[in-house]
Write a protein that holds these residues in place. Structure first.
Motif, PDB file in Angstrom:
ATOM      1  N   UNK A   1     -30.416  17.990  40.060  1.00 40.47           N
ATOM      2  CA  UNK A   1     -30.705  18.671  41.558  1.00 40.47           C
ATOM      3  C   UNK A   1     -29.347  18.650  42.400  1.00 40.47           C
ATOM      4  N   UNK A   2     -29.289  19.485  43.267  1.00 38.78           N
ATOM      5  CA  UNK A   2     -28.076  19.514  44.087  1.00 38.78           C
ATOM      6  C   UNK A   2     -28.252  18.719  45.302  1.00 38.78           C
ATOM      7  N   UNK A   3     -29.559  18.066  45.672  1.00 41.50           N
ATOM      8  CA  UNK A   3     -29.667  17.186  46.832  1.00 41.50           C
ATOM      9  C   UNK A   3     -30.224  16.076  46.444  1.00 41.50           C
ATOM     10  N   UNK A   4     -29.675  15.078  47.170  1.00 40.91           N
ATOM     11  CA  UNK A   4     -30.366  13.650  46.982  1.00 40.91           C
ATOM     12  C   UNK A   4     -31.761  13.874  47.678  1.00 40.91           C
ATOM     13  N   UNK A   5     -32.685  13.005  47.024  1.00 47.47           N
ATOM     14  CA  UNK A   5     -34.071  12.767  47.873  1.00 47.47           C
ATOM     15  C   UNK A   5     -33.711  12.272  49.410  1.00 47.47           C
ATOM     16  N   UNK A   6     -34.683  12.831  50.029  1.00 44.31           N
ATOM     17  CA  UNK A   6     -34.448  12.337  51.473  1.00 44.31           C
ATOM     18  C   UNK A   6     -35.056  10.787  51.382  1.00 44.31           C
ATOM     19  N   UNK A   7     -33.968  10.172  52.376  1.00 39.70           N
ATOM     20  CA  UNK A   7     -34.274   8.611  52.401  1.00 39.70           C
ATOM     21  C   UNK A   7     -35.355   8.488  53.487  1.00 39.70           C
ATOM     22  N   UNK A   8     -36.226   7.643  53.272  1.00 44.86           N
ATOM     23  CA  UNK A   8     -37.501   7.522  53.859  1.00 44.86           C
ATOM     24  C   UNK A   8     -37.260   7.185  55.320  1.00 44.86           C
ATOM     25  N   UNK A  12     -31.932  11.652  55.077  1.00 42.82           N
ATOM     26  CA  UNK A  12     -30.674  12.073  55.205  1.00 42.82           C
ATOM     27  C   UNK A  12     -30.537  13.002  53.708  1.00 42.82           C
ATOM     28  N   UNK A  13     -30.046  14.227  53.892  1.00 38.78           N
ATOM     29  CA  UNK A  13     -29.792  15.095  52.805  1.00 38.78           C
ATOM     30  C   UNK A  13     -28.312  15.204  52.389  1.00 38.78           C
ATOM     31  N   UNK A  14     -27.777  15.009  51.246  1.00 37.65           N
ATOM     32  CA  UNK A  14     -26.398  15.000  50.858  1.00 37.65           C
ATOM     33  C   UNK A  14     -26.067  15.664  49.840  1.00 37.65           C
ATOM     34  N   UNK A  15     -24.872  16.472  49.858  1.00 37.83           N
ATOM     35  CA  UNK A  15     -24.104  17.121  48.725  1.00 37.83           C
ATOM     36  C   UNK A  15     -22.821  16.828  48.734  1.00 37.83           C
ATOM     37  N   UNK A  16     -22.290  16.591  47.292  1.00 37.12           N
ATOM     38  CA  UNK A  16     -21.107  16.350  47.050  1.00 37.12           C
ATOM     39  C   UNK A  16     -20.034  17.315  46.382  1.00 37.12           C
ATOM     40  N   UNK A 349     -22.637  16.345  40.551  1.00 37.05           N
ATOM     41  CA  UNK A 349     -24.253  16.064  40.450  1.00 37.05           C
ATOM     42  C   UNK A 349     -24.668  14.437  40.546  1.00 37.05           C
ATOM     43  N   UNK A 350     -23.823  13.576  40.134  1.00 42.00           N
ATOM     44  CA  UNK A 350     -23.884  12.051  40.295  1.00 42.00           C
ATOM     45  C   UNK A 350     -24.060  11.644  41.723  1.00 42.00           C
ATOM     46  N   UNK A 351     -25.237  11.149  42.294  1.00 39.60           N
ATOM     47  CA  UNK A 351     -25.409  10.655  43.656  1.00 39.60           C
ATOM     48  C   UNK A 351     -24.465   9.525  43.955  1.00 39.60           C
ATOM     49  N   UNK A 352     -24.165   8.614  42.758  1.00 39.97           N
ATOM     50  CA  UNK A 352     -23.344   7.650  43.037  1.00 39.97           C
ATOM     51  C   UNK A 352     -21.928   7.794  43.479  1.00 39.97           C
ATOM     52  N   UNK A 353     -21.433   9.033  43.336  1.00 40.67           N
ATOM     53  CA  UNK A 353     -19.983   9.378  43.596  1.00 40.67           C
ATOM     54  C   UNK A 353     -20.109  10.133  45.132  1.00 40.67           C
ATOM     55  N   UNK A 356     -20.779   9.392  51.551  1.00 43.45           N
ATOM     56  CA  UNK A 356     -21.353   8.893  52.431  1.00 43.45           C
ATOM     57  C   UNK A 356     -22.541   8.020  51.909  1.00 43.45           C
ATOM     58  N   UNK A 357     -22.986   6.821  52.618  1.00 47.05           N
ATOM     59  CA  UNK A 357     -24.082   6.224  52.219  1.00 47.05           C
ATOM     60  C   UNK A 357     -25.162   6.390  52.788  1.00 47.05           C
ATOM     61  N   UNK A 358     -26.319   5.656  52.686  1.00 50.11           N
ATOM     62  CA  UNK A 358     -27.451   5.968  52.912  1.00 50.11           C
ATOM     63  C   UNK A 358     -27.842   6.111  54.412  1.00 50.11           C
TER      64      UNK A 358
END
Length: 366
Positions: A1-8, A12-16, A349-353, A356-358
């Motif tokens: 997936x290109x975007x992180x799931x939106x934080x509840x 926040x939608x993030x891309x690296x 693709x790795x969200x851990x990288x 920006x934080x949540x």
């Protein structure tokens, strides 16, 4: 997936993404339009491998963000810098246009949300190693992924930093100066992919990692205003050299490539700082590196001297040492980066990288 799931909580939608440095072998030096960053001549560069030199950028948008913000190498910077704003405005305009054209895949809210941007370089910034090229290419590519913008992006990157348009592609890239007043035809295009000339190697001799005292923009302005030969170079010399360089690259003709840059078994060039960029072939790498280390010996306690691609050591003949005829200069070179041609911007693709934080703020570093 290109975007992180939106934080509840924060939604926040993030891309690296990452983007490369490029070093020109036919250089542009001077603009005919400062606002649109239109060059006085076309140029051609080699995109370097991101395993050694790259910019990493995370961009995030959220309804909860109060304002656009940007952090560069751990420090918050002025988001209202004119060139940065030019890129933001254009990408948001393209996102709105795509939505108005009926593309329902574009998030209708994303281009109106405020954006947080965090960017880091793994190489010296503002030291003449094309950090602005990698930085703006990465910014534009990351925001295009976040906002769902597609198509020709080198024109947008050019509005941030001229040479950034070339970092939008891998391998060997030309930036056509264009003729239109609006700059629509002043774009970059790939001449050959990075895999085309697999024997080509690059050594960057880092003399200083400090910020250069005169910025590229100021240097170009001074040259345009004071040099009677600059226009002659742009009008009479560069067009033919561009054609010759493209032919040399397509034929993997290092003799012609080197002659256009510098006559030797290696070809050197400088960007806008003091650090030399050496082009050579893999078969010459070990011997040339040993010559450099013979006369610019590394400090014993100065950390890693050779970074990047490994090079096997060789022994120089006494005849070669004596023929060079110079004494060793300790501390003349801080370190060397060994690299090669590489690809253009890439999605991480790795969200851990994500940088920006949540909470939408830069992550704390240990």
């Amino acid at each position: 997936m290109r975007k992180m799931p939106e934080d509840k909580v924060h939604k926040i939608t993030s891309v690296t993404c990452t983007a490369p440095v490029n070093i020109a072998v036919i250089k542009y030096w001077g603009k005919r339009d400062e606002d649109l960053i239109l060059p006085i001549n076309s140029s051609l560069s080699v995109t370097l491998d991101q395993d050694q030199l790259k910019t990493t950028t995370t961009a995030a948008c959220s309804r909860s963000f109060k304002e656009d913000r940007i952090w560069l190498n751990g420090k918050e910077e002025d988001i209202n810098q004119p060139r940065l704003q030019s890129c933001l405005r254009e990408l948001r305009r393209l996102a709105r246009k795509r939505r108005s054209d009926g593309d329902s895949s574009t998030d209708v809210l994303s281009y109106s949300h405020k954006i947080h941007i965090c960017s880091v370089n793994n190489f010296p910034t503002a030291a003449g190693l094309a950090s602005s090229a990698a930085g703006y290419a990465c910014l534009v590519y990351t925001l295009s992924q976040l906002l769902g913008v597609e198509g020709e992006l080198s024109e947008v990157a050019r509005q941030g930093s001229g040479s950034a348009c070339r970092s939008m592609y891998g391998g060997f890239v030309q930036w056509r100066m264009g003729e239109q007043e609006d700059g629509k035809d002043s774009v970059a295009e790939q001449v050959e992919a990075e895999s085309h000339w697999q024997e080509l190697r690059v050594l960057i001799l880092v003399v200083s990692a400090e910020r250069k005292p005169v910025g590229s923009t100021a240097g170009m302005q001074t040259s345009v205003e004071t040099s009677p030969l600059l226009k002659h170079r742009a009008d009479s010399l560069v067009p033919g050299r561009m054609e010759d360089m493209i032919n040399a690259i397509r034929q993997c003709d290092f003799a012609a490539f080197g002659e256009l840059t510098m006559k030797a078994i290696v070809a050197y060039t400088f960007d806008a700082g003091p650090n030399a960029v050496i082009y050579t072939l893999q078969q010459h790498m070990a011997e040339f590196l040993q010559v450099v280390m013979q006369f610019f010996p590394p400090e014993t306690n100065g950390g890693q001297f050779l970074k990047g691609l490994p090079v096997s050591p060789v022994t120089l003949s006494e005849e070669l040492k004596s023929s060079i005829g110079m004494d060793p200069l300790p501390k003349g070179i801080r370190y060397i980066i060994s690299t090669k041609p590489g690809p253009g911007p890439r999605l991480v693709d790795d969200p851990s990288l994500h940088l920006l934080g949540p909470d939408g703020l830069p992550k704390k570093t240990a």
